[in-house]
Design a protein around this motif. Structure first.
Motif, PDB file in Angstrom:
ATOM      1  N   GLY A   1      45.616  63.234  24.524  1.00 32.81           N
ATOM      2  CA  GLY A   1      46.334  62.640  24.954  1.00 32.81           C
ATOM      3  C   GLY A   1      45.870  62.731  26.542  1.00 32.81           C
ATOM      4  N   GLU A   2      45.581  63.746  26.882  1.00 35.85           N
ATOM      5  CA  GLU A   2      45.030  63.806  27.920  1.00 35.85           C
ATOM      6  C   GLU A   2      44.110  62.890  28.813  1.00 35.85           C
ATOM      7  N   ALA A   3      44.897  62.652  30.308  1.00 30.45           N
ATOM      8  CA  ALA A   3      43.713  61.959  30.863  1.00 30.45           C
ATOM      9  C   ALA A   3      43.227  62.700  31.772  1.00 30.45           C
ATOM     10  N   ILE A   4      41.825  62.452  31.815  1.00 29.16           N
ATOM     11  CA  ILE A   4      40.627  63.192  32.578  1.00 29.16           C
ATOM     12  C   ILE A   4      40.401  62.733  33.251  1.00 29.16           C
ATOM     13  N   ARG A   5      40.193  62.981  34.817  1.00 34.50           N
ATOM     14  CA  ARG A   5      39.767  61.957  35.851  1.00 34.50           C
ATOM     15  C   ARG A   5      38.042  61.566  35.560  1.00 34.50           C
ATOM     16  N   MET A   6      37.759  60.577  35.881  1.00 32.27           N
ATOM     17  CA  MET A   6      36.532  60.340  35.859  1.00 32.27           C
ATOM     18  C   MET A   6      35.851  59.464  37.131  1.00 32.27           C
ATOM     19  N   PRO A   7      34.817  60.192  38.507  1.00 32.67           N
ATOM     20  CA  PRO A   7      34.264  61.273  37.178  1.00 32.67           C
ATOM     21  C   PRO A   7      34.818  62.779  37.473  1.00 32.67           C
ATOM     22  N   PRO A   8      34.554  63.475  37.193  1.00 26.48           N
ATOM     23  CA  PRO A   8      35.061  64.259  36.970  1.00 26.48           C
ATOM     24  C   PRO A   8      34.729  65.092  38.108  1.00 26.48           C
ATOM     25  N   PRO A   9      35.686  66.213  38.942  1.00 30.85           N
ATOM     26  CA  PRO A   9      35.826  66.150  40.007  1.00 30.85           C
ATOM     27  C   PRO A   9      34.673  67.292  40.527  1.00 30.85           C
TER      28      PRO A   9
ATOM     29  N   MET B   1      56.581  70.152  40.299  1.00 31.48           N
ATOM     30  CA  MET B   1      55.740  69.441  39.291  1.00 31.48           C
ATOM     31  C   MET B   1      55.229  68.661  39.657  1.00 31.48           C
ATOM     32  N   ASN B   2      53.930  67.777  39.414  1.00 32.85           N
ATOM     33  CA  ASN B   2      53.616  67.006  39.556  1.00 32.85           C
ATOM     34  C   ASN B   2      53.485  66.613  38.289  1.00 32.85           C
ATOM     35  N   PRO B   3      54.618  64.885  37.227  1.00 33.49           N
ATOM     36  CA  PRO B   3      53.827  64.550  36.621  1.00 33.49           C
ATOM     37  C   PRO B   3      52.642  64.216  36.283  1.00 33.49           C
ATOM     38  N   THR B   4      52.317  63.752  35.090  1.00 38.15           N
ATOM     39  CA  THR B   4      50.366  64.254  34.371  1.00 38.15           C
ATOM     40  C   THR B   4      50.289  62.566  34.378  1.00 38.15           C
ATOM     41  N   VAL B   5      49.364  62.722  34.753  1.00 39.83           N
ATOM     42  CA  VAL B   5      48.684  60.789  34.559  1.00 39.83           C
ATOM     43  C   VAL B   5      48.723  60.163  33.305  1.00 39.83           C
ATOM     44  N   PRO B   6      49.216  59.120  32.837  1.00 34.93           N
ATOM     45  CA  PRO B   6      49.754  58.710  31.722  1.00 34.93           C
ATOM     46  C   PRO B   6      47.230  57.986  31.349  1.00 34.93           C
ATOM     47  N   THR B   7      47.896  58.318  30.212  1.00 35.78           N
ATOM     48  CA  THR B   7      46.290  57.664  29.471  1.00 35.78           C
ATOM     49  C   THR B   7      46.700  56.284  29.142  1.00 35.78           C
ATOM     50  N   ALA B   8      45.090  55.132  28.999  1.00 36.69           N
ATOM     51  CA  ALA B   8      45.697  54.168  28.934  1.00 36.69           C
ATOM     52  C   ALA B   8      46.263  54.132  27.696  1.00 36.69           C
ATOM     53  N   PHE B   9      46.255  54.782  26.223  1.00 36.55           N
ATOM     54  CA  PHE B   9      46.797  54.462  24.951  1.00 36.55           C
ATOM     55  C   PHE B   9      48.140  54.716  25.243  1.00 36.55           C
TER      56      PHE B   9
ATOM     57  N   ARG C   1      54.893  55.471  36.267  1.00 40.02           N
ATOM     58  CA  ARG C   1      53.585  55.791  35.131  1.00 40.02           C
ATOM     59  C   ARG C   1      52.907  55.331  35.552  1.00 40.02           C
ATOM     60  N   GLU C   2      52.914  53.413  35.117  1.00 38.29           N
ATOM     61  CA  GLU C   2      51.586  53.160  35.868  1.00 38.29           C
ATOM     62  C   GLU C   2      50.993  52.595  37.151  1.00 38.29           C
ATOM     63  N   ASP C   3      51.670  52.685  38.283  1.00 42.33           N
ATOM     64  CA  ASP C   3      51.204  53.358  39.629  1.00 42.33           C
ATOM     65  C   ASP C   3      50.062  54.783  39.388  1.00 42.33           C
ATOM     66  N   LEU C   4      50.464  55.711  38.488  1.00 40.44           N
ATOM     67  CA  LEU C   4      50.114  56.709  38.323  1.00 40.44           C
ATOM     68  C   LEU C   4      48.867  56.290  37.764  1.00 40.44           C
ATOM     69  N   PHE C   5      49.069  55.855  36.555  1.00 46.42           N
ATOM     70  CA  PHE C   5      47.276  55.395  35.318  1.00 46.42           C
ATOM     71  C   PHE C   5      46.732  54.473  36.561  1.00 46.42           C
ATOM     72  N   PHE C   6      46.903  53.252  36.758  1.00 45.27           N
ATOM     73  CA  PHE C   6      46.358  52.661  37.794  1.00 45.27           C
ATOM     74  C   PHE C   6      45.218  53.118  38.917  1.00 45.27           C
TER      75      PHE C   6
ATOM     76  N   PRO D   1      40.122  61.627  15.592  1.00 46.14           N
ATOM     77  CA  PRO D   1      41.277  60.866  16.307  1.00 46.14           C
ATOM     78  C   PRO D   1      42.226  61.982  18.210  1.00 46.14           C
ATOM     79  N   ARG D   2      41.503  62.386  18.732  1.00 49.52           N
ATOM     80  CA  ARG D   2      41.596  62.916  19.723  1.00 49.52           C
ATOM     81  C   ARG D   2      40.530  62.359  20.631  1.00 49.52           C
ATOM     82  N   LEU D   3      39.361  61.402  20.578  1.00 48.44           N
ATOM     83  CA  LEU D   3      39.539  61.287  22.361  1.00 48.44           C
ATOM     84  C   LEU D   3      39.013  59.889  22.026  1.00 48.44           C
ATOM     85  N   ARG D   4      39.514  59.397  23.605  1.00 49.19           N
ATOM     86  CA  ARG D   4      39.662  57.951  23.334  1.00 49.19           C
ATOM     87  C   ARG D   4      39.368  57.636  25.147  1.00 49.19           C
TER      88      ARG D   4
END
Length: 153
Positions: free
Chosen positions: A132-140, A1-9, A28-33, A113-116
């Motif tokens: 709390g889940e990172a959404i890739r931008m632009p969406p695929p 299972m691949n790790p999830t991308v962390p959000t900036a927060f 996690r930092e590598d995934l984020f960037f 409260p749930r959107l950044r």
């Protein structure tokens, strides 16, 4: 299972600045960037310790005049620049380092409260945090959705 991308927060604020320990934080930092797409379509990729062998090689080739004036351009996340500076200091090489990149300002905007949203100074959306889940931008694109879902789960 691949790790999830962390959000900036999550990566920079939720742990009071401490974050997870050592290598886990670096991964996690590598995934984020890598998840951040800039306005021009490029990504700020990084890998910790990717230039260690080059840093060691260059130390013996640096001019003897001190302090050195070093300029690092297009530093992206700045990870490699910071590691280089630490290695120069450990070697007792006195220097002043100036580092820069085209995008140095980003803002984390709470939209509830749930959107950044992580945006650059022009308002370009670089990451969306939904519950709390990172959404890739632009969406695929439609044809990329299967590959995108595979890399997330």
């Amino acid at each position: 299972m691949n790790p999830t991308v962390p959000t900036a927060f999550e990566l920079f604020f939720a742990h009071g600045g401490a974050g997870p320990d050592g290598r886990q934080f670096e991964e996690r930092e590598d995934l984020f960037f890598h998840s951040i797409e800039l306005r021009n379509g490029t990504r700020k990729t990084t890998r910790h310790r990717r230039l260690d062998d080059l840093n060691e090689l260059v130390q013996n080739l640096l001019p003897a005049h001190r302090p050195l004036e070093i300029m690092d351009v297009a530093v992206s996340s700045g990870v490699s620049t910071a590691e280089w500076l630490v290695e120069l200091e450990r070697a007792g090489i006195e220097c002043n380092m100036l580092a820069g990149d085209a995008v140095v300002d980003a803002f984390l905007v709470s939209l509830g409260p749930r959107l950044r949203a992580l945006v650059d100074r022009t308002g370009h959306l670089m990451q969306l945090d939904v519950g709390g889940e990172a959404i890739r931008m632009p969406p695929p694109r439609r044809r990329d959705r299967i590959r995108y879902l595979h890399t997330r789960y």
